[in-house]
Write a protein that holds these residues in place. Sequence first.
Motif, PDB file in Angstrom:
ATOM      1  N   VAL A 123       0.880  -1.204  -0.098  1.00 40.39           N
ATOM      2  CA  VAL A 123       0.164   0.028   0.156  1.00 40.39           C
ATOM      3  C   VAL A 123       0.898   1.301  -0.014  1.00 40.39           C
ATOM      4  O   VAL A 123       1.921   1.371   0.667  1.00 40.39           O
ATOM      5  N   GLU A 124       0.371   2.336  -0.599  1.00 36.91           N
ATOM      6  CA  GLU A 124       1.040   3.573  -0.523  1.00 36.91           C
ATOM      7  C   GLU A 124       0.380   4.733   0.205  1.00 36.91           C
ATOM      8  O   GLU A 124      -1.014   4.462   0.198  1.00 36.91           O
ATOM      9  N   ILE A 125       1.177   5.515   1.059  1.00 36.60           N
ATOM     10  CA  ILE A 125       0.363   6.613   1.631  1.00 36.60           C
ATOM     11  C   ILE A 125       1.233   7.819   1.259  1.00 36.60           C
ATOM     12  O   ILE A 125       2.422   7.749   1.520  1.00 36.60           O
ATOM     13  N   LEU A 126       0.485   8.855   1.025  1.00 36.62           N
ATOM     14  CA  LEU A 126       1.005  10.162   0.654  1.00 36.62           C
ATOM     15  C   LEU A 126       1.067  11.013   1.821  1.00 36.62           C
ATOM     16  O   LEU A 126       0.391  11.110   2.492  1.00 36.62           O
ATOM     17  N   TYR A 127       2.263  11.848   1.915  1.00 37.59           N
ATOM     18  CA  TYR A 127       2.434  12.801   3.007  1.00 37.59           C
ATOM     19  C   TYR A 127       3.272  13.798   2.844  1.00 37.59           C
ATOM     20  O   TYR A 127       4.012  13.713   1.828  1.00 37.59           O
ATOM     21  N   PRO A 148       6.336  10.821  -0.553  1.00 33.68           N
ATOM     22  CA  PRO A 148       6.352  12.317  -0.298  1.00 33.68           C
ATOM     23  C   PRO A 148       5.702  13.290  -1.277  1.00 33.68           C
ATOM     24  O   PRO A 148       5.958  12.989  -2.494  1.00 33.68           O
ATOM     25  N   ILE A 149       4.861  13.980  -0.753  1.00 34.04           N
ATOM     26  CA  ILE A 149       4.379  15.243  -1.379  1.00 34.04           C
ATOM     27  C   ILE A 149       5.345  16.269  -1.218  1.00 34.04           C
ATOM     28  O   ILE A 149       5.418  16.831  -0.207  1.00 34.04           O
ATOM     29  N   GLU A 150       5.993  16.673  -2.387  1.00 31.15           N
ATOM     30  CA  GLU A 150       7.284  17.675  -2.345  1.00 31.15           C
ATOM     31  C   GLU A 150       6.331  19.212  -1.940  1.00 31.15           C
ATOM     32  O   GLU A 150       5.889  19.398  -2.869  1.00 31.15           O
ATOM     33  N   LEU A 151       6.981  19.861  -0.885  1.00 32.01           N
ATOM     34  CA  LEU A 151       6.296  21.226  -0.801  1.00 32.01           C
ATOM     35  C   LEU A 151       7.500  22.142  -1.108  1.00 32.01           C
ATOM     36  O   LEU A 151       8.476  21.886  -0.642  1.00 32.01           O
ATOM     37  N   ARG A 152       7.099  22.907  -1.884  1.00 27.36           N
ATOM     38  CA  ARG A 152       8.232  23.965  -2.538  1.00 27.36           C
ATOM     39  C   ARG A 152       7.961  25.179  -2.043  1.00 27.36           C
ATOM     40  O   ARG A 152       7.074  25.863  -1.836  1.00 27.36           O
ATOM     41  N   VAL A 164      -0.563  16.405  -6.352  1.00 25.65           N
ATOM     42  CA  VAL A 164      -0.787  15.318  -5.445  1.00 25.65           C
ATOM     43  C   VAL A 164      -1.652  14.366  -5.904  1.00 25.65           C
ATOM     44  O   VAL A 164      -1.391  13.079  -6.022  1.00 25.65           O
ATOM     45  N   LEU A 165      -2.586  14.780  -7.156  1.00 21.38           N
ATOM     46  CA  LEU A 165      -3.443  13.803  -7.544  1.00 21.38           C
ATOM     47  C   LEU A 165      -2.921  13.065  -8.767  1.00 21.38           C
ATOM     48  O   LEU A 165      -3.054  11.820  -9.095  1.00 21.38           O
ATOM     49  N   LYS A 195      -9.657  22.071  -5.689  1.00 22.15           N
ATOM     50  CA  LYS A 195      -9.168  21.149  -6.779  1.00 22.15           C
ATOM     51  C   LYS A 195      -8.770  19.767  -6.475  1.00 22.15           C
ATOM     52  O   LYS A 195      -8.855  18.946  -6.906  1.00 22.15           O
ATOM     53  N   LEU A 196      -8.066  19.682  -5.085  1.00 21.08           N
ATOM     54  CA  LEU A 196      -7.911  18.414  -4.375  1.00 21.08           C
ATOM     55  C   LEU A 196      -9.137  17.813  -4.361  1.00 21.08           C
ATOM     56  O   LEU A 196      -8.989  16.095  -4.656  1.00 21.08           O
TER      57      LEU A 196
END
Length: 404
Positions: A123-127, A148-152, A164-165, A195-196
């Motif tokens: 399973v994958e979990i995004l964070y 990882p959801i990269e925050l810039r 993210v999507l 949008k998310l």
Amino acid sequence: MSFIPDFAPSLSRLGTESAFEVLSRAARMQSQGHDVINLGIGQPDFRTPEHIVEAGRKALSDGAHGYTPANGLLPLREAVAADLGRRHGLAGETEVDPDHVVVVPGGKPTMFFACLMFGRPGVEILYPNPGFPIYESVIRYTGATAVPIELREENGFAFDADTVLSQITDATRLIIVNSPANPTGGVTPKAEIDKLVAGLAAHPHVAILSDEIYSQMLYGGREHTSLLSYPEIRDRLILLDGWSKTYAMTGWRLGFAIWPKSMVDHATRLCINDHSCVNAASQHAGLAALTGPQDEVRDMVAQFDRRRQAIVGWLDAIPGFRCGDPGGAFYAFPNISGTGMNARALQDLLLAEAHVATVAGTSFGIHGEGYLRFSYANSLENIEEAMNRIERVLERQSTLSPGG
């Protein structure tokens, strides 16, 4: 023969929260006589308001010494639902049912429970990354893959919904989002949240955990958009919030989550297996916090805002530093790449030589390299003195470096 422990492999996957390690090192230096300014730990430097303390004291005096329901005292759960309704304008489809409120000892149990429910090998979990380190830690503990959801920096450390999507796969089971964010102070605009939410309609197998623990700490006219406001995702939304930051109650260990109908019984069962219930006196104090005067909360946030504006200006003036405008929480997350040092090396240098505790951006994930977290939950006088010390140490360092 000495005992040879045969630990479960999952233990090796648990990470830690480096802010507490820095706090321990700073405390050790203080015990040795050093004057350490702590801009590392993420907790308000204010006292819990007196009427809240008195409610906890009275509860103990009145005999609130026993177990409580695993999901929390009903009057407290009702107060949570009412408070969220007032703050976020919830009504009708979005109104919070007190039976969906689960009171827990702080924010971390909700993170753990959500990841235990959905995380497993395959399973994958995004964070968010950089993000609160416990997200990645508990994801990996379950055997799931942490994505990882990269925050810039150029986005103000807000997440980009399209990104993210695009990261969702057939293996994705949970997405974690956090706004206002730790460690960056980033605030995600409503348009990205819209949008998310709209995009999640194409992924009915994906749940979402929204960490909104800093929801009452926003600056510069920004407003908080709670995911509770979207009825179309309420059947898959877990909301995390609590008292620690808003009411300066970190040591009371009191938080809550809103769980959808399909998950709330599982969450309650996890409470029973994990901690039985939250201590009674803290719950009575939490009830007083929600139903009592909010003046001290507003005053505290106003003071944080003054400190925020000051520390951003001071950090920007330090050679090698570049600091954006954090929209929420009580953290500044300057880019320190201009110093030529990596985040951990600079963190250690500032503690050892300037006696200023900060936290390396890499403590919050791989995308935190090149940044330091500064908590401005300290007095303006201490923050200014810390900035002066840092500037002096870096100036001395540059003269000692080759070519300096």
